[in-house]
Enzyme design. Structure first.
Site, PDB file in Angstrom:
ATOM      1  N   GLN A  38       0.809  -1.222   0.000  1.00 58.92           N
ATOM      2  CA  GLN A  38       0.000   0.000   0.000  1.00 58.92           C
ATOM      3  C   GLN A  38       0.842   1.273   0.000  1.00 58.92           C
ATOM      4  O   GLN A  38       0.296   2.370  -0.096  1.00 58.92           O
ATOM      5  CB  GLN A  38      -0.948  -0.002   1.202  1.00 58.92           C
ATOM      6  CG  GLN A  38      -1.943  -1.133   1.186  1.00 58.92           C
ATOM      7  CD  GLN A  38      -2.769  -1.155  -0.090  1.00 58.92           C
ATOM      8  OE1 GLN A  38      -3.284  -0.139  -0.532  1.00 58.92           O
ATOM      9  NE2 GLN A  38      -2.870  -2.324  -0.697  1.00 58.92           N
ATOM     10  N   ASN A  39       2.169   1.145   0.106  1.00 61.23           N
ATOM     11  CA  ASN A  39       3.018   2.323   0.045  1.00 61.23           C
ATOM     12  C   ASN A  39       3.067   2.800  -1.401  1.00 61.23           C
ATOM     13  O   ASN A  39       3.262   2.009  -2.318  1.00 61.23           O
ATOM     14  CB  ASN A  39       4.427   2.010   0.568  1.00 61.23           C
ATOM     15  CG  ASN A  39       5.226   3.274   0.782  1.00 61.23           C
ATOM     16  OD1 ASN A  39       5.503   4.021  -0.141  1.00 61.23           O
ATOM     17  ND2 ASN A  39       5.597   3.519   2.031  1.00 61.23           N
ATOM     18  N   ALA A  40       2.903   4.098  -1.613  1.00 58.81           N
ATOM     19  CA  ALA A  40       2.791   4.661  -2.966  1.00 58.81           C
ATOM     20  C   ALA A  40       4.133   4.998  -3.610  1.00 58.81           C
ATOM     21  O   ALA A  40       4.155   5.469  -4.748  1.00 58.81           O
ATOM     22  CB  ALA A  40       1.916   5.907  -2.925  1.00 58.81           C
ATOM     23  N   THR A 140       4.809   8.765   1.460  1.00 64.23           N
ATOM     24  CA  THR A 140       4.156   7.801   0.571  1.00 64.23           C
ATOM     25  C   THR A 140       3.511   6.667   1.359  1.00 64.23           C
ATOM     26  O   THR A 140       2.880   5.798   0.777  1.00 64.23           O
ATOM     27  CB  THR A 140       5.179   7.212  -0.424  1.00 64.23           C
ATOM     28  OG1 THR A 140       6.242   6.594   0.303  1.00 64.23           O
ATOM     29  CG2 THR A 140       5.719   8.295  -1.352  1.00 64.23           C
TER      30      THR A 140
END
Length: 166
Positions: A38-40, A140
Site C-alpha cells: 500500500q506504500n505509494a 508515501t
C-alpha cells in the site's frame, strides 16, 4: 530488540536522495525499501516516468532499484537503527542517525535531499549541513491518508523537477 535499517541504495550518479525515517516491518522482513504493497513510493515513480523503460511492481526488487538509480534517485533512511514495535514512526524509540556526510562523499553528483514524510524531515537540520537544498515531501506511507495519490504525485513530480531529473 534493536532493529537495523537497510543499506543506502545509491550510486556515484545519484542526484536526488530520498530519505525515509526507518523501514517498516514489511520492508525489514523483505530487506526492500518501500515493500508494503500500500506504500505509494514505487507507483509515484512509475507515474513520473510513464514512458521510460517502464517498471512495474511485478518486476523484481533489483530491477526496480536499478531503474530508480538510473533515473538519478537514491534511497536511504534518517535512522540507521532504532527500537520499535510495528511500523509506525510514532513508535520509534532510541534512534541512531545515519552518517549523511559519508554518504555525500559517495555521491558526488548529489544535488538535493528529499525527506519522505514528517518524521524524516524532523532531521532536516542534519541534512542541511551538507549545503544542499532540502525539501519535505508528503509521505508515501499508507498512514498518510490525508493526501490523495494525485496530490502526492504532484508534489513529488515538482521536487524531481527541482533536482533536474525530468
Amino acid at each position: 530488540m534493536r532493529l537495523q535499517g537497510l543499506p543506502p541504495a545509491v550510486t556515484g550518479q545519484t542526484r536526488m536522495l530520498v530519505l525515509g525515517s526507518f523501514p517498516g516491518a514489511t520492508s525489514l522482513a523483505r530487506q526492500q525499501y518501500y515493500a508494503h504493497p500500500q506504500n505509494a513510493f514505487w507507483k509515484i515513480l512509475q507515474a513520473i516516468w510513464p514512458s521510460s523503460p517502464y517498471i512495474t511492481l511485478a518486476d523484481s526488487y533489483e530491477n526496480r532499484i536499478n531503474w530508480m538509480l538510473d533515473k538519478g534517485i537514491g534511497l536511504w533512511d534518517v535512522y540507521a537503527s532504532c527500537e520499535r514495535e510495528g511500523s509506525l514512526d510514532s513508535a520509534i524509540r532510541e534512534p541512531q542517525v545515519n552518517d549523511l556526510a559519508e554518504l555525500q562523499r559517495r555521491c558526488p553528483e548529489l544535488r538535493l535531499i528529499a525527506h519522505n514524510g514528517g518524521e524524516s524531515f524532523r532531521h532536516a537540520r542534519h541534512s542541511r549541513t551538507l549545503g544542499l537544498p532540502v525539501v519535505r515531501l508528503p509521505s508515501t506511507s499508507p498512514a498518510n491518508a490525508s493526501w490523495s495519490f494525485e496530490r502526492k504525485l504532484a508534489a513529488w513530480r515538482e521536487v524531481v523537477g527541482l533536482a533536474g531529473l525530468l
